[in-house]
Enzyme design. Sequence first.
Site, PDB file in Angstrom:
ATOM      1  N   ASP A  50       0.842  -1.193   0.000  1.00 46.81           N
ATOM      2  CA  ASP A  50       0.000   0.000   0.000  1.00 46.81           C
ATOM      3  C   ASP A  50       0.883   1.251   0.000  1.00 46.81           C
ATOM      4  OD1 ASP A  50      -1.708   2.108   0.687  1.00 46.81           O
ATOM      5  OD2 ASP A  50      -2.982   0.801   1.930  1.00 46.81           O
ATOM      6  N   TYR A 135     -12.648  11.768  -9.869  1.00 41.69           N
ATOM      7  CA  TYR A 135     -11.415  11.181 -10.420  1.00 41.69           C
ATOM      8  C   TYR A 135     -10.634  12.247 -11.199  1.00 41.69           C
ATOM      9  CZ  TYR A 135      -8.629   8.600 -13.857  1.00 41.69           C
ATOM     10  OH  TYR A 135      -7.610   8.168 -14.679  1.00 41.69           O
ATOM     11  N   SER A 164      -7.108   7.678 -24.280  1.00 39.45           N
ATOM     12  CA  SER A 164      -7.607   6.303 -24.147  1.00 39.45           C
ATOM     13  C   SER A 164      -6.490   5.377 -24.592  1.00 39.45           C
ATOM     14  CB  SER A 164      -8.841   6.089 -25.023  1.00 39.45           C
ATOM     15  OG  SER A 164      -9.831   7.050 -24.702  1.00 39.45           O
ATOM     16  N   CYS A 165      -5.782   4.809 -23.621  1.00 41.32           N
ATOM     17  CA  CYS A 165      -4.610   3.993 -23.940  1.00 41.32           C
ATOM     18  C   CYS A 165      -5.045   2.545 -24.104  1.00 41.32           C
ATOM     19  CB  CYS A 165      -3.548   4.138 -22.859  1.00 41.32           C
ATOM     20  SG  CYS A 165      -1.974   3.476 -23.406  1.00 41.32           S
ATOM     21  N   ARG A 173     -15.318   8.053 -30.070  1.00 42.20           N
ATOM     22  CA  ARG A 173     -14.543   8.971 -29.220  1.00 42.20           C
ATOM     23  C   ARG A 173     -13.044   8.687 -29.311  1.00 42.20           C
ATOM     24  NH1 ARG A 173     -12.976   8.224 -23.800  1.00 42.20           N
ATOM     25  NH2 ARG A 173     -12.358  10.192 -22.786  1.00 42.20           N
TER      26      ARG A 173
HETATM   27  C1  15L Z   1      -8.984   7.262 -17.987  1.00 43.29           C
HETATM   28  O1  15L Z   1      -8.444   8.117 -17.297  1.00 43.29           O
HETATM   29  C2  15L Z   1      -9.276   5.920 -17.431  1.00 43.29           C
HETATM   30  O2  15L Z   1      -8.307   5.489 -16.503  1.00 43.29           O
HETATM   31  C3  15L Z   1      -9.451   4.868 -18.512  1.00 43.29           C
HETATM   32  O3  15L Z   1     -10.078   3.744 -17.934  1.00 43.29           O
HETATM   33  C4  15L Z   1     -10.318   5.412 -19.682  1.00 43.29           C
HETATM   34  O4  15L Z   1     -11.607   5.648 -19.260  1.00 43.29           O
HETATM   35  C5  15L Z   1      -9.707   6.679 -20.218  1.00 43.29           C
HETATM   36  O5  15L Z   1      -9.481   7.627 -19.197  1.00 43.29           O
HETATM   37  C6  15L Z   1     -10.595   7.337 -21.293  1.00 43.29           C
HETATM   38  O6  15L Z   1     -11.044   8.461 -21.100  1.00 43.29           O
HETATM   39  O7  15L Z   1     -10.826   6.704 -22.322  1.00 43.29           O
END
Ligand code: 15L
Length: 278
Positions: A50, A135, A164-165, A173
Amino acid sequence: MKKIALSGAGGQLGSVVRAALIARGTPLRSAAGSKPLVPLVEGEDVMHGDLRDPAVVDRLLEGVDVLIHFAGTSVERPLPEIIENNLRGLVEVYEGARRQGVRRIVFASSNHAIGMYPVTEHLGLGCELRPDGFYGLSKVWGEALARMYWDKHGIESICVRIGSCLERPTEPRHLSTWFGHQDLLHFLDRCVEAKDVGFLTIWGVSANTRSWWDNSGAERLGYRPTQDAEIYAEEILARPNPLDALSQRFQGGSFVGIDYSRDEVGPDGAAATAARPV
Ligand code: 15L
């Protein structure tokens, strides 16, 4: 060769990066959260724990030149979880970098720090931040924290606003937000090798024809993406768009509709009543 630490090594992006760095023989220490990592090669330097615990952070960062920090909550979640993992955890990581003399951190920020911009806008690196939830808000805070540790303690940071990786884009999108794996790995190489980056924010995005984001101003990193989601456009656009009308209006996509309570009718005539709970 520089020693790299990778947090969040068990996650979606972490798994890709860990396997690639190991295949290349990069000196690497990989860390996961509660679930131990199974070594990919004999003698691999792995750990778990952690990151709110300074002893765990010290173990992760001892002898390390650059930390690639992918750990933390990566989707919209209730505020207490975000505060623990993304705010408190990040402070512990930067404090550990001070103790251990780590000179550079790659901080995984996110496009959700700007998710409330409409898809019609093109953004430079200096745009006002418009998070689309708690987030995204934690990434705004993280970018500011990284800035503070450069200004006050000389720890370099590259804050990467990841789009979006994915291995490949799968929905309309992504034609704007895609960050291909090949580009991600080249990007991380530059984060390790570039000289004197100081504090830098950059869009983590491929060379997409339909990109919303402009990386002008971040040339000193030497990131030159070569992947373009456009080659998948015909196939993707032939399928129904999985996003609802509200999510299609904003750069943050589906994150925008989570706990959204405005009831005005949007420019496309769609009533914005698609609020979903977290
Ligand atoms: C992010 O920050 C997320 O971690 C990922 O799961 C996707 O949702 C990505 O953005 C996105 O916007 O495609």
